[in-house]
Write a protein that holds these residues in place. Sequence first.
Motif, short mmCIF file in Angstrom:
data_model
loop_
_atom_site.label_atom_id
_atom_site.label_comp_id
_atom_site.label_asym_id
_atom_site.label_seq_id
_atom_site.Cartn_x
_atom_site.Cartn_y
_atom_site.Cartn_z
N ILE A 1 5.35 -1.72 9.25
CA ILE A 1 4.62 -2.97 9.46
C ILE A 1 3.47 -3.00 8.47
O ILE A 1 2.73 -2.02 8.32
CB ILE A 1 4.08 -3.06 10.90
N VAL A 2 3.35 -4.11 7.74
CA VAL A 2 2.28 -4.25 6.75
C VAL A 2 1.33 -5.37 7.16
O VAL A 2 1.72 -6.34 7.81
CB VAL A 2 2.83 -4.54 5.34
N SER B 1 9.49 0.64 -3.97
CA SER B 1 10.41 1.45 -3.16
C SER B 1 9.67 2.05 -1.98
O SER B 1 8.57 2.60 -2.13
CB SER B 1 11.03 2.57 -4.01
N LEU B 2 10.27 1.97 -0.79
CA LEU B 2 9.67 2.48 0.44
C LEU B 2 10.32 3.78 0.89
O LEU B 2 9.64 4.77 1.16
CB LEU B 2 9.78 1.43 1.56
N LYS C 1 -0.90 -3.93 3.02
CA LYS C 1 -1.31 -2.57 3.36
C LYS C 1 -0.51 -2.08 4.55
O LYS C 1 -0.37 -2.78 5.56
CB LYS C 1 -2.80 -2.55 3.69
N ILE C 2 0.03 -0.86 4.42
CA ILE C 2 0.89 -0.32 5.48
C ILE C 2 0.05 0.02 6.70
O ILE C 2 -0.85 0.85 6.65
CB ILE C 2 1.66 0.93 4.99
N SER D 1 3.09 6.14 2.79
CA SER D 1 2.48 6.62 4.02
C SER D 1 1.53 5.54 4.54
O SER D 1 1.19 4.58 3.83
CB SER D 1 1.72 7.93 3.79
N GLU D 2 1.12 5.69 5.80
CA GLU D 2 0.24 4.70 6.41
C GLU D 2 -1.08 4.62 5.64
O GLU D 2 -1.65 5.63 5.27
CB GLU D 2 -0.02 5.07 7.87
N GLY D 3 -1.53 3.38 5.40
CA GLY D 3 -2.75 3.16 4.63
C GLY D 3 -2.49 2.83 3.18
O GLY D 3 -3.38 2.33 2.48
N ASP D 4 -1.26 3.10 2.69
CA ASP D 4 -0.92 2.76 1.30
C ASP D 4 -0.80 1.25 1.13
O ASP D 4 -0.42 0.53 2.05
CB ASP D 4 0.41 3.41 0.90
N SER D 5 -1.10 0.78 -0.06
CA SER D 5 -0.87 -0.63 -0.42
C SER D 5 0.41 -0.72 -1.21
O SER D 5 0.63 0.07 -2.14
CB SER D 5 -2.04 -1.18 -1.24
N VAL D 6 1.28 -1.65 -0.85
CA VAL D 6 2.55 -1.81 -1.55
C VAL D 6 2.70 -3.24 -2.04
O VAL D 6 2.15 -4.18 -1.45
CB VAL D 6 3.74 -1.46 -0.63
N ASN D 7 3.43 -3.38 -3.13
CA ASN D 7 3.76 -4.69 -3.66
C ASN D 7 5.22 -5.00 -3.36
O ASN D 7 6.00 -4.10 -3.01
CB ASN D 7 3.52 -4.73 -5.17
#
Length: 586
Positions: free
Chosen positions: A75-76, A35-36, A55-56, A25-31
């Motif tokens: 978009i990150v 998986s999205l 960060k999303i 979700s928006e605001g999450d940090s992903v590496n």
Amino acid sequence: MSTKEIKVPDIGDAKDVEVIEVLVSEGDSVNKEDSLIVVESDKATMEIPSSGAGKIKELKVKVGDKVSEGTLILIVEESGGSDKDKDDGKDKEKEDEKKPKDEGKKGEDSKDKEKQDKSDKDDDKAEKKKTADSKPKGEGKEETVKVPDIGDAKDVEVIEINVKEGDSVEKDDTLIVVEGEKATMEIPAPFAGTVKSIALKVGDKVSQGSTIGVVKSEADGEEEKSGETDQAKDENQQKSEAKGGARQSDFAAEGRGTVLHAPMPIEPGRDAPVPDYPLQRKGGDGKALHASPAIRRFARELGVNLEKITATGPKGRILKEDVQSFVKFELNRPKPTTSAAGAAPELPTIDYSKWGEIETTSLTRIQKVSSVNLHRNWITIPHVTQHDDADITEMESFRQSLKSEAEKKGIKLTPLVFVMKALVNTLKAFPTFNASLSNDGETLVLKKYWHIGIAVDTPDGLVVPVVKDVDKKSLFELSEELAEISKKARDKKLGVDAMQGSTFTISSLGGIGGTYFTPIVAWPNVAILGLSRNTMKPVWDGKEFKPRLMLPMSLSYDHRVIDGAVGARFITHLGANLNDIRRLLL
């Protein structure tokens, strides 16, 4: 901070696949590689990983959307944007100024290399043709089958081997099934033939290029066809390389650098492994559940648990017809449950003060907890209560004879301990009373221990401590323990463990009065015995009325587990034990 668009990567020939789950979700940090989203087509379910980290900032898809290769997912905001990045940018500009000078030379070298590669390939083709002509007609060729391109998955586990030595396979028949962290894939046969050997076993780890086994291909026509296919492959590869070389030269001429990673050509006429990300890969017994992604999707739409379906397909596979048959069966049979069918109707709020003076007091903590449990037990358990009188004249005479001996030990010998011993004897004769019904209402748990819960009246409400292993204790031991737990209950010193684990419950009102009542079954028990005050009554013995001490008994039980006839036999058996306590020795 700079932003980066994350798009759907190459997902084969799948187009307009449905997004069935959004994992971020928006605001999450992903590496990178997190998986999205999860997408599902007619043939497969796949997790789409992130191609960048950060960060999303904005999410562009939702569940139900259709996506294809290149569709924008999110978009990150990439971490970075420091002075170091600026310095790196300057260094890159300097390198770019030098590149045009070097690219001309690289382009000439590339052309010379292309000529040399083409000459080598012509020689290889001539050699292949010569070898093929020298082979005897009518004989198949033994070829080693290897794991094809399975993306970036490495060291994936072999969870199923679908063939054995001597089996005949058609092209695209499944040879093995492998499972990685994100997907399960079926590896198909690249051609038709006979399996000569298998080099793997369940549990082995494989990667792209690992040997699966040896398959002897079909003879004559198949070889000729294979030769034509090889020739077509070479021609296609030459055309692809020619286009790639031209494209590479164009990049060099523009001064944009050399193409380092060109997309690998897909082998004509060969299907890629089918990815599958099942929600129910294994059953409760640990065995794999064999069902295609389409069948799994069909089962999910109907809310069917694949573990409960009997497979009728080849090699234990679940078919669509199996799912449909299961649904028809479940819809047409009444299914018992241990929960209520619906909630109780809401009661209206009443202002009692309009009729007179009132006083409001709060329930005690015990009463609040008990009210919830009693209400649940009453509405979820179909109660039946049977009443009977037990002649305890002889038992009471025996108790009085032991009274002085008990007093010397500082013990008060009550009639309740005699009832407890007689009850255990009856429970052993009727084991369904010493049991619990499973939550799905389909199995009965028979207990091989006898722990009796005793309802104790306290100033704050009713509590039920448990006397454990009643069958192993004497009358004096039971009397001593009963007095101890009753005192703890009234002093609010009972631990949680002291009120758990009962297999049957006794609620005794003998010290207060009354005749008969309907005790509520204490779930997860299936029965409860209520005792009222014993009284002298005239009983006809066939010749005359005689005074006998009678104990009123009220037996409530769960009618889903116990039939009325069994309930009547139980209370009669218990009454006989109390009538002649010597029966406990039998």
